[in-house]
Design a protein around this motif. Structure first.
Motif, PDB file in Angstrom:
ATOM      1  N   PRO A 203      -3.388   8.025  15.348  1.00 13.66           N
ATOM      2  CA  PRO A 203      -3.322   8.624  14.013  1.00 13.66           C
ATOM      3  C   PRO A 203      -2.403   9.838  13.937  1.00 13.66           C
ATOM      4  N   VAL A 204      -2.119  10.451  15.072  1.00 17.68           N
ATOM      5  CA  VAL A 204      -1.280  11.645  15.100  1.00 17.68           C
ATOM      6  C   VAL A 204       0.174  11.206  15.264  1.00 17.68           C
ATOM      7  N   SER A 205       1.068  11.803  14.484  1.00 17.38           N
ATOM      8  CA  SER A 205       2.468  11.415  14.591  1.00 17.38           C
ATOM      9  C   SER A 205       3.057  11.904  15.907  1.00 17.38           C
ATOM     10  N   MET A 206       4.082  11.187  16.361  1.00 20.44           N
ATOM     11  CA  MET A 206       4.740  11.550  17.616  1.00 20.44           C
ATOM     12  C   MET A 206       5.654  12.743  17.387  1.00 20.44           C
ATOM     13  N   GLU A 207       5.990  13.420  18.477  1.00 21.43           N
ATOM     14  CA  GLU A 207       6.786  14.634  18.351  1.00 21.43           C
ATOM     15  C   GLU A 207       8.275  14.345  18.184  1.00 21.43           C
ATOM     16  N   LEU A 208       8.822  13.389  18.897  1.00 21.98           N
ATOM     17  CA  LEU A 208      10.267  13.157  18.855  1.00 21.98           C
ATOM     18  C   LEU A 208      10.681  12.372  17.607  1.00 21.98           C
ATOM     19  N   VAL A 209      10.339  11.115  17.566  1.00 20.88           N
ATOM     20  CA  VAL A 209      10.653  10.275  16.418  1.00 20.88           C
ATOM     21  C   VAL A 209       9.385   9.561  15.988  1.00 20.88           C
ATOM     22  N   ASP A 210       9.194   9.462  14.697  1.00 25.58           N
ATOM     23  CA  ASP A 210       7.982   8.836  14.194  1.00 25.58           C
ATOM     24  C   ASP A 210       8.359   7.739  13.216  1.00 25.58           C
ATOM     25  N   ALA A 211       7.892   6.556  13.493  1.00 26.99           N
ATOM     26  CA  ALA A 211       8.180   5.427  12.613  1.00 26.99           C
ATOM     27  C   ALA A 211       7.137   5.285  11.512  1.00 26.99           C
ATOM     28  N   GLY A 212       6.113   6.088  11.550  1.00 27.79           N
ATOM     29  CA  GLY A 212       5.101   6.071  10.503  1.00 27.79           C
ATOM     30  C   GLY A 212       3.817   5.395  10.935  1.00 27.79           C
ATOM     31  N   PRO A 213       2.797   5.538  10.111  1.00 25.22           N
ATOM     32  CA  PRO A 213       1.488   4.993  10.478  1.00 25.22           C
ATOM     33  C   PRO A 213       1.441   3.462  10.492  1.00 25.22           C
TER      34      PRO A 213
ATOM     35  N   PRO B 247       9.546   0.503   8.819  1.00 21.25           N
ATOM     36  CA  PRO B 247      10.103  -0.810   8.469  1.00 21.25           C
ATOM     37  C   PRO B 247      10.491  -0.935   6.999  1.00 21.25           C
ATOM     38  N   PHE B 248       9.980  -0.056   6.140  1.00 24.08           N
ATOM     39  CA  PHE B 248      10.274  -0.143   4.711  1.00 24.08           C
ATOM     40  C   PHE B 248      11.327   0.871   4.280  1.00 24.08           C
ATOM     41  N   SER B 249      11.963   1.533   5.227  1.00 21.73           N
ATOM     42  CA  SER B 249      13.004   2.495   4.869  1.00 21.73           C
ATOM     43  C   SER B 249      14.254   1.741   4.410  1.00 21.73           C
ATOM     44  N   PRO B 250      15.099   2.377   3.601  1.00 18.39           N
ATOM     45  CA  PRO B 250      16.265   1.675   3.046  1.00 18.39           C
ATOM     46  C   PRO B 250      17.268   1.205   4.100  1.00 18.39           C
ATOM     47  N   ARG B 251      17.416   1.937   5.202  1.00 14.96           N
ATOM     48  CA  ARG B 251      18.416   1.583   6.207  1.00 14.96           C
ATOM     49  C   ARG B 251      17.886   0.661   7.288  1.00 14.96           C
ATOM     50  N   PHE B 252      16.601   0.341   7.272  1.00 12.23           N
ATOM     51  CA  PHE B 252      16.005  -0.386   8.386  1.00 12.23           C
ATOM     52  C   PHE B 252      16.642  -1.754   8.608  1.00 12.23           C
ATOM     53  N   GLY B 253      16.805  -2.536   7.557  1.00  7.75           N
ATOM     54  CA  GLY B 253      17.363  -3.882   7.702  1.00  7.75           C
ATOM     55  C   GLY B 253      18.792  -3.878   8.210  1.00  7.75           C
TER      56      GLY B 253
ATOM     57  N   ARG C 263       6.061  -8.632  15.670  1.00  2.92           N
ATOM     58  CA  ARG C 263       6.064  -7.734  16.837  1.00  2.92           C
ATOM     59  C   ARG C 263       7.476  -7.233  17.121  1.00  2.92           C
ATOM     60  N   LEU C 264       8.477  -8.093  16.973  1.00  2.56           N
ATOM     61  CA  LEU C 264       9.866  -7.700  17.179  1.00  2.56           C
ATOM     62  C   LEU C 264      10.279  -6.628  16.175  1.00  2.56           C
ATOM     63  N   VAL C 265       9.935  -6.831  14.909  1.00  3.05           N
ATOM     64  CA  VAL C 265      10.313  -5.875  13.864  1.00  3.05           C
ATOM     65  C   VAL C 265       9.615  -4.538  14.086  1.00  3.05           C
ATOM     66  N   LEU C 266       8.313  -4.576  14.370  1.00  4.16           N
ATOM     67  CA  LEU C 266       7.582  -3.328  14.593  1.00  4.16           C
ATOM     68  C   LEU C 266       8.030  -2.630  15.877  1.00  4.16           C
ATOM     69  N   GLY C 267       8.366  -3.402  16.893  1.00  3.13           N
ATOM     70  CA  GLY C 267       8.879  -2.805  18.133  1.00  3.13           C
ATOM     71  C   GLY C 267      10.206  -2.119  17.927  1.00  3.13           C
ATOM     72  N   TYR C 268      11.087  -2.744  17.148  1.00  6.62           N
ATOM     73  CA  TYR C 268      12.356  -2.094  16.842  1.00  6.62           C
ATOM     74  C   TYR C 268      12.135  -0.839  16.012  1.00  6.62           C
ATOM     75  N   ALA C 269      11.198  -0.901  15.062  1.00  7.15           N
ATOM     76  CA  ALA C 269      10.908   0.270  14.235  1.00  7.15           C
ATOM     77  C   ALA C 269      10.410   1.421  15.105  1.00  7.15           C
ATOM     78  N   LEU C 270       9.591   1.124  16.084  1.00 11.28           N
ATOM     79  CA  LEU C 270       9.093   2.167  16.981  1.00 11.28           C
ATOM     80  C   LEU C 270      10.226   2.742  17.818  1.00 11.28           C
ATOM     81  N   ALA C 271      11.086   1.880  18.355  1.00  8.47           N
ATOM     82  CA  ALA C 271      12.189   2.347  19.195  1.00  8.47           C
ATOM     83  C   ALA C 271      13.224   3.136  18.396  1.00  8.47           C
ATOM     84  N   ALA C 272      13.488   2.723  17.162  1.00  9.14           N
ATOM     85  CA  ALA C 272      14.492   3.393  16.337  1.00  9.14           C
ATOM     86  C   ALA C 272      13.934   4.611  15.619  1.00  9.14           C
ATOM     87  N   GLY C 273      12.615   4.692  15.526  1.00  6.97           N
ATOM     88  CA  GLY C 273      12.007   5.810  14.828  1.00  6.97           C
ATOM     89  C   GLY C 273      12.131   5.706  13.324  1.00  6.97           C
ATOM     90  N   GLN C 274      12.241   4.495  12.812  1.00  4.45           N
ATOM     91  CA  GLN C 274      12.364   4.268  11.376  1.00  4.45           C
ATOM     92  C   GLN C 274      11.196   3.430  10.894  1.00  4.45           C
TER      93      GLN C 274
END
Length: 147
Positions: free
Chosen positions: A29-39, A129-135, A116-127
């Motif tokens: 539930p706590v956001s990460m310090e470096l990059v956070d992709a959201g809850p 999945p619903f952000s405008p630049r994600f796709g 899982r692929l999409v969420l894994g990329y979102a975690l690695a990129a720190g974005q």
């Protein structure tokens, strides 16, 4: 047979429940310090992993059961043999049912793997999945990998 189906169907909610408990204890539930992709990513990725593992295990079990254990053909009964249908054999109902369940769960499993692929990329990129630049970023990462 119904008891076995109920046990298998009860495995996924228990896996999700224990995954949520473990994620909460680990600090999801706590956001990460470096990059956070959201809850959505912090909570969704462990849940999708748990459900995907359960569905994958049941898919493989159904297909192995159908291909190794269950009889494939049903021998014609005595009245059918007398009518000249001796050469015609049908698939065993349990064999067909196991293959149908395995195919259906295989489609669910492949969908969960894409998620899982999409969420894994979102975690690695720190974005998120619903952000405008994600796709576009995901597409560029895929193109860079192909070069």
């Amino acid at each position: 047979m119904r008891t076995r189906a109920l046990v298998v169907c009860a495995a996924a909610p228990w896996a999700v429940l224990w995954t949520v408990i473990a994620a909460a204890m680990a600090g999801a539930p706590v956001s990460m310090e470096l990059v956070d992709a959201g809850p959505v990513v912090r909570w969704g990725l462990p849940i999708v992993d748990a459900i995907g593992d359960v569905v994958g295990a049941v898919t493989i079990a159904c297909l192995v059961l159908a291909l190794v254990v269950l009889p494939r053909r049903v021998e014609p009964s005595a009245p059918e043999a007398d009518q000249g249908h001796a050469g015609v054999s049908r698939f065993h109902p349990a064999y067909e049912r196991a293959l149908d369940i395995g195919m259906g769960l295989g489609m669910v499993w492949s969908t969960l793997l894409v998620l899982r692929l999409v969420l894994g990329y979102a975690l690695a990129a720190g974005q998120a999945p619903f952000s405008p630049r994600f796709g576009s970023d995901l597409l560029m990462a895929h193109k860079r990998r192909d070069l």
